[in-house]
Design an enzyme around this catalytic site. Structure first.
Site, short mmCIF file in Angstrom:
data_model
loop_
_atom_site.label_atom_id
_atom_site.label_comp_id
_atom_site.label_asym_id
_atom_site.label_seq_id
_atom_site.Cartn_x
_atom_site.Cartn_y
_atom_site.Cartn_z
N VAL A 69 0.84 -1.19 0.00
CA VAL A 69 0.00 0.00 0.00
C VAL A 69 0.88 1.24 0.00
CG1 VAL A 69 -1.70 1.29 1.36
CG2 VAL A 69 -1.86 -1.20 1.18
N PRO A 92 -11.65 -1.89 -11.69
CA PRO A 92 -12.60 -2.99 -11.51
C PRO A 92 -13.09 -3.21 -10.09
CG PRO A 92 -10.40 -3.87 -11.55
CD PRO A 92 -10.27 -2.37 -11.72
N HIS A 140 -6.83 9.40 -7.76
CA HIS A 140 -6.41 8.60 -8.92
C HIS A 140 -7.04 9.16 -10.19
CE1 HIS A 140 -4.30 4.84 -7.53
NE2 HIS A 140 -4.63 5.40 -6.38
N ALA A 163 -8.05 12.21 -10.80
CA ALA A 163 -7.48 13.52 -11.11
C ALA A 163 -6.08 13.41 -11.72
CB ALA A 163 -7.44 14.40 -9.86
N ARG A 164 -5.35 12.36 -11.38
CA ARG A 164 -3.99 12.19 -11.86
C ARG A 164 -3.94 11.67 -13.30
NH1 ARG A 164 -1.63 8.82 -7.72
NH2 ARG A 164 -1.97 7.04 -9.04
#
Length: 179
Positions: A12, A35, A54, A56-57
């Site tokens: 993580v 998914p 995620h 936005a990146r």
């Protein structure tokens, strides 16, 4: 140039998603497959914030597919595809079947059946395909059955997908080791 199929694994917050995105930075069209379960803002604002970061990146020209049918999403992706991540796919697969309390052998069979389609879709996709997963088997044994079940099943998923990938990248503390 990225290999045809790459499995990116790590702990993580190790930097694995960012690394996977960088592998496809020069690809024209990319289908980003998310998914996992759809977050409930009310129930889990932290998870929702993580997903928003995620989103936005990602480059604006990448297409996003959200939903748990990973095999179909891979089969329908016209060119480069990034899957983030197999751990959330596994969670969604078990959630949809409402199988968290089912006997372990039944859950194993369910996951194996779903995994066959995913493995074949990775194998047959012309690539590039970059798949992100979590490395969860390096720590303590989870105290709850669901944690042990998830850990064991994700180990199976990672092995099966890793077998059809050309490369496996282990990301630790933002550093990449190509296996």
């Amino acid at each position: 140039m990225v290999a045809r199929a790459v499995l990116v694994t790590g702990g993580v917050r190790s930097g694995k998603s960012r690394h996977a995105e960088e592998l496809l930075a020069d690809a024209g069209h990319v289908t980003y497959v998310a998914p996992g379960p759809t977050p409930d803002v009310e129930q889990d604002p932290d998870w929702t914030a993580r997903i928003e970061a995620h989103r936005a990146r990602r480059p604006a020209h990448w297409a996003t597919v959200e939903g748990h049918d990973l095999a179909a999403a891979l089969a329908q992706a016209p060119s480069a595809v990034l899957v983030d991540c197999l751990g959330t796919w596994l969670t969604s697969t078990i959630d949809v079947a409402q199988a968290w309390e089912a006997p372990s052998d039944d859950v194993q069979a369910l996951v194996e059946q779903a995994l066959e389609g995913v493995v074949e879709a990775v194998r047959s996709h012309p690539g590039p395909v970059v798949l992100v997963t979590n490395e969860v088997g390096l720590g303590v044994v989870p105290v709850h059955r669901s944690g042990r079940l998830f850990r064991d099943l994700l180990g199976t998923v990672n092995q099966r997908v890793g077998q059809v990938c050309d490369e496996v990248h282990l990301v630790v503390a933002g550093r990449v080791l190509v296996l």
